[in-house]
Design an enzyme around this catalytic site. Structure first.
Site, PDB file in Angstrom:
ATOM      1  N   PRO A 192       0.838  -1.215   0.000  1.00  0.00           N
ATOM      2  CA  PRO A 192       0.000   0.000   0.000  1.00  0.00           C
ATOM      3  C   PRO A 192       0.863   1.252   0.000  1.00  0.00           C
ATOM      4  O   PRO A 192       1.823   1.367   0.764  1.00  0.00           O
ATOM      5  CB  PRO A 192      -0.791  -0.131   1.301  1.00  0.00           C
ATOM      6  CG  PRO A 192      -0.892  -1.604   1.510  1.00  0.00           C
ATOM      7  CD  PRO A 192       0.426  -2.163   1.033  1.00  0.00           C
ATOM      8  N   CYS A 193       0.524   2.187  -0.885  1.00  0.00           N
ATOM      9  CA  CYS A 193       1.451   3.281  -1.176  1.00  0.00           C
ATOM     10  C   CYS A 193       0.937   4.648  -0.775  1.00  0.00           C
ATOM     11  O   CYS A 193       1.568   5.650  -1.059  1.00  0.00           O
ATOM     12  CB  CYS A 193       1.747   3.296  -2.676  1.00  0.00           C
ATOM     13  SG  CYS A 193       0.253   3.454  -3.693  1.00  0.00           S
ATOM     14  N   GLN A 194      -0.218   4.742  -0.103  1.00  0.00           N
ATOM     15  CA  GLN A 194      -0.790   6.048   0.189  1.00  0.00           C
ATOM     16  C   GLN A 194       0.163   6.995   0.915  1.00  0.00           C
ATOM     17  O   GLN A 194       0.190   8.190   0.618  1.00  0.00           O
ATOM     18  CB  GLN A 194      -2.089   5.894   0.988  1.00  0.00           C
ATOM     19  CG  GLN A 194      -3.285   5.489   0.143  1.00  0.00           C
ATOM     20  CD  GLN A 194      -3.283   4.018  -0.220  1.00  0.00           C
ATOM     21  OE1 GLN A 194      -2.470   3.260   0.292  1.00  0.00           O
ATOM     22  NE2 GLN A 194      -4.173   3.600  -1.105  1.00  0.00           N
TER      23      GLN A 194
END
Length: 353
Positions: free
Chosen positions: A81-83
């Site tokens: 997850p890259c948020q």
């Protein structure tokens, strides 16, 4: 005998489908999202799956999914997850619990030392915190384990995806030096034209805002308010909020020249803007259908992400849109899968000689 692929942070399985299309056997997926699990298991019926936070999964737990066979190298993929590293995330909190999820992947690499590794993430992962960030730590792990590796920021439309999605990609191999595969589309390639939105979605039957097509899976569009229906009706192909009359302007956009993509229509003969988890929302980007008065459907978004029509997403509308937006584009993953297979075949020939 084919390489075996293991998909960490798998989501719905975009990377898995690309690797499968390249010729690999998909063996395993891991993700925290129950809807993604349902989608993954529906599309990869012979693959194992663990639906938990990766931080609670030990490296030993996946051991029974791993089959070491001659001629079947292990390929691990990770799209954490890259948020926290996204351009859209202006408040990069160093205490964000997702910041070093890539670091959790270390444990599985150390324990099982796959012959190949594929990592995809947002470009910001490469620079955040510089020498002490998660990407730098992962590079040090690869060096300590004596992997050969290469990494680069690429744009999806160079790999057959009708989308201006920029991503950091990494390939690593225990066997021999390896390079990021060259572009397959664009100037200087055998396919000089970039893929377009219309090439991917024009075959789908028309639907109205809020409608679900009875025969095409996931061809469902979000509802629009009467005012937003008027707005999209007054937006030409490739147009945006600047084409509206004053009475339809949003107060927040008055005397504001930026954010012109929101409420915009896609341009038919170009790649789309990068899709996000809100890719079916008219107000969240240039996600208006090129010709119909609505935002794109989940199926149209999936086509732009190069998922084939037989790939079915499970869950409610917002969940399926999130799964599509989070996915690694299938066509891009396939190019990298083919590069891994070519590399392995070349290595075998070299050893045999």
């Amino acid at each position: 005998m084919t390489p075996h692929f293991y998909d960490f942070y798998s989501g719905a399985g975009g990377t898995s489908r690309g690797m499968q299309d390249a010729g690999m056997t998909v063996r395993f997926g891991l993700d925290i999202d129950p809807d993604a699990k349902t989608t993954y298991q529906a599309n990869y019926k012979n693959a194992g799956f663990i639906c938990r936070d990766i931080r609670s999964v030990s490296a030993d737990e996946i051991a029974h999914y791993i089959k070491r066979q001659d001629g079947c190298p292990l390929v691990f993929g990770a799209c954490a997850p890259c948020q926290p590293f996204s351009k859209q995330n202006r408040a990069k909190n160093s205490k964000d619990s997702n910041r070093n999820l890539l670091g959790e992947f270390h444990r599985f690499v150390e324990a099982h030392t796959p012959e190949y590794i594929f990592v995809e993430n947002v470009p910001g992962l490469q620079t955040v915190e510089n020498r002490h960030g998660p990407f730098a730590e992962f590079i040090r792990l690869l060096e300590s384990l004596e992997y050969f590796f290469d990494h680069k920021i690429v744009t999806a439309y160079h790999y057959g995806v009708p989308q201006s999605r920029r991503r950091l990609v990494l390939l690593a191999s225990l066997l021999a030096p390896i390079k990021i595969p060259p572009a397959t589309h664009g100037p200087g390639t055998e396919r000089p034209d970039f893929p377009t939105v219309w090439e991917c979605i024009s075959h789908l039957p028309p639907i109205d805002a809020g409608e679900t097509h009875a025969e095409v899976p996931n061809h469902q569009a979000a509802r629009l308010s009467p005012k937003n229906l008027r707005r999209i009706a007054l937006t030409p192909v490739g147009g945006d909020r600047r084409d509206w009359p004053p009475e339809l302007e949003l107060r927040c956009h008055q005397k504001h020249s930026g954010h012109t993509d929101v409420y915009g229509r896609m341009i038919k003969d170009r790649p789309s803007a990068a899709l996000t988890t809100r890719c079916i929302s008219l107000s969240n980007g240039r996600y208006g259908h090129p010709t119909q008065n609505r935002a794109i459907s989940v199926r149209e978004a999936a086509c732009i992400q190069t998922f084939p029509m037989d790939f079915i997403f499970r869950g409610a509308l917002t969940s399926t849109a999130r799964q599509v937006g989070n996915a690694v584009p299938v066509a891009m993953a396939k190019v990298f899968g083919e590069a891994i297979i070519r590399h392995y075949q070349s290595h075998k020939k070299t050893r045999a000689a």
